[in-house]
Design a protein around this motif. Sequence first.
Motif, PDB file in Angstrom:
ATOM      1  N   ARG A   1     -11.282  -4.152   5.233  1.00 55.35           N
ATOM      2  CA  ARG A   1     -10.532  -5.464   4.900  1.00 55.35           C
ATOM      3  C   ARG A   1      -8.942  -5.535   4.787  1.00 55.35           C
ATOM      4  N   LEU A   2      -8.186  -4.150   4.330  1.00 51.48           N
ATOM      5  CA  LEU A   2      -7.159  -4.530   3.396  1.00 51.48           C
ATOM      6  C   LEU A   2      -6.427  -3.619   4.988  1.00 51.48           C
ATOM      7  N   ASP A   3      -6.871  -3.568   6.109  1.00 51.29           N
ATOM      8  CA  ASP A   3      -6.327  -2.358   7.121  1.00 51.29           C
ATOM      9  C   ASP A   3      -6.860  -3.544   8.128  1.00 51.29           C
ATOM     10  N   ARG A   4      -7.121  -4.883   8.592  1.00 48.64           N
ATOM     11  CA  ARG A   4      -7.243  -6.105   8.991  1.00 48.64           C
ATOM     12  C   ARG A   4      -5.671  -7.061   9.080  1.00 48.64           C
ATOM     13  N   PHE A   5      -5.273  -6.760   8.132  1.00 48.53           N
ATOM     14  CA  PHE A   5      -4.101  -7.642   7.702  1.00 48.53           C
ATOM     15  C   PHE A   5      -3.213  -7.203   8.354  1.00 48.53           C
TER      16      PHE A   5
ATOM     17  N   PRO B   1       0.848  -1.425  -0.332  1.00 50.30           N
ATOM     18  CA  PRO B   1      -0.238   0.216   0.137  1.00 50.30           C
ATOM     19  C   PRO B   1       0.450   0.989   0.252  1.00 50.30           C
ATOM     20  N   ALA B   2       2.437   1.434   0.561  1.00 46.33           N
ATOM     21  CA  ALA B   2       2.823   2.392   0.615  1.00 46.33           C
ATOM     22  C   ALA B   2       3.740   2.926  -0.830  1.00 46.33           C
ATOM     23  N   ASP B   3       3.651   2.166  -1.954  1.00 46.64           N
ATOM     24  CA  ASP B   3       3.721   2.256  -3.006  1.00 46.64           C
ATOM     25  C   ASP B   3       2.865   2.368  -3.883  1.00 46.64           C
ATOM     26  N   GLY B   4       1.628   1.692  -3.370  1.00 52.47           N
ATOM     27  CA  GLY B   4       0.342   1.519  -4.687  1.00 52.47           C
ATOM     28  C   GLY B   4      -0.218   2.965  -4.759  1.00 52.47           C
ATOM     29  N   GLY B   5       0.720   4.443  -4.289  1.00 53.62           N
ATOM     30  CA  GLY B   5       0.093   5.635  -5.557  1.00 53.62           C
ATOM     31  C   GLY B   5      -1.854   5.536  -5.174  1.00 53.62           C
ATOM     32  N   ARG B   6      -1.936   6.102  -6.124  1.00 53.34           N
ATOM     33  CA  ARG B   6      -3.830   5.940  -5.721  1.00 53.34           C
ATOM     34  C   ARG B   6      -4.641   4.360  -6.468  1.00 53.34           C
TER      35      ARG B   6
ATOM     36  N   ASP C   1     -13.516   0.228  -2.459  1.00 59.02           N
ATOM     37  CA  ASP C   1     -14.617   0.541  -1.718  1.00 59.02           C
ATOM     38  C   ASP C   1     -14.424   0.878  -0.151  1.00 59.02           C
ATOM     39  N   ALA C   2     -15.253   1.133   1.004  1.00 57.79           N
ATOM     40  CA  ALA C   2     -15.239   1.012   2.551  1.00 57.79           C
ATOM     41  C   ALA C   2     -14.885  -0.880   2.492  1.00 57.79           C
TER      42      ALA C   2
ATOM     43  N   ARG D   1      -1.123  -7.680   3.203  1.00 54.47           N
ATOM     44  CA  ARG D   1      -1.718  -6.397   2.413  1.00 54.47           C
ATOM     45  C   ARG D   1      -1.320  -6.262   1.017  1.00 54.47           C
ATOM     46  N   ALA D   2      -0.461  -6.537   0.533  1.00 51.75           N
ATOM     47  CA  ALA D   2      -0.337  -6.659  -0.611  1.00 51.75           C
ATOM     48  C   ALA D   2      -0.127  -6.880  -1.415  1.00 51.75           C
ATOM     49  N   ALA D   3      -0.890  -8.389  -2.049  1.00 47.74           N
ATOM     50  CA  ALA D   3      -1.437  -8.414  -2.014  1.00 47.74           C
ATOM     51  C   ALA D   3      -3.347  -8.623  -2.359  1.00 47.74           C
ATOM     52  N   TYR D   4      -3.842  -9.015  -1.444  1.00 45.43           N
ATOM     53  CA  TYR D   4      -5.050  -8.143  -1.827  1.00 45.43           C
ATOM     54  C   TYR D   4      -5.038  -6.647  -2.235  1.00 45.43           C
ATOM     55  N   LEU D   5      -3.520  -5.645  -2.030  1.00 46.79           N
ATOM     56  CA  LEU D   5      -4.522  -4.584  -2.794  1.00 46.79           C
ATOM     57  C   LEU D   5      -4.170  -4.598  -4.126  1.00 46.79           C
ATOM     58  N   ALA D   6      -3.447  -5.607  -4.674  1.00 47.42           N
ATOM     59  CA  ALA D   6      -2.816  -5.789  -5.936  1.00 47.42           C
ATOM     60  C   ALA D   6      -4.592  -6.426  -6.350  1.00 47.42           C
TER      61      ALA D   6
END
Length: 229
Positions: free
Chosen positions: A37-41, A20-25, A31-32, A47-52
């Motif tokens: 869910r991302l914040d709970r990891f 997430p720190a490298d994810g930019g936008r 969505d909320a 977190r990186a796998a979920y965001l991508a």
Amino acid sequence: MDVDRDARSATVWWARPVPPADGGRLVDLLDARERARLDRFRRDADRAAYLAAHALTRLVLAAAVGHPAAELEFDRTCRCGEQHGKPVLLGGPGFSLTHAGGLVGVAVHTGPVGLDVEEERELTDLPALAAHACSPAEAAPDPGSFFVLWTRKEALLKATGAGLSSPMAAITLGPAGVTEWTGDGAPTGPVWLRDLHPGPGYRAAIAGLGTEPGDVRTEDGDALLAQAR
């Protein structure tokens, strides 16, 4: 663009996890519910796998339906009635997402579809895993073929929407695909199944319900994520 060919095709995007720190936008696309869910990891890798995976899903579906990625709304109604089931984009194509190790994937098809990837690794509990995955008619796999069996069956179960809540042992595979599928939730119509080769050290499979696609194409998910950052 050959529209008829695209309509019959299934497409798979592969990408690397994005912290997430490298994810930019990219985080802004979620969505909320997804951001919570991302914040709970707790693990950075999760977190990186979920965001991508979820940002990539939104980007490829946005292109398919012609709506902004951040505005897509998913129905996650489970069989129990709660909003924690397999997400569905109403009015959109079927899709499935997966991740393992340093790889995430998203598959899109006009009908129900399932995608699974596994990172090959040493298994200390192969007999127990084989007992869980194999039907009574199947021989126990050796270490080299176990991940082929697993990805095929998980992709099939994802295509039904059941995932691993249904037993892998209800499915019997043969050289031509599924030879038998028993129990509650077994499809009554045809199913299709193909192996994929996402990269060294990984096994993957894609499956679906209904008519087999004329083509399964692979696209660069890293490039799509980079454009959206």
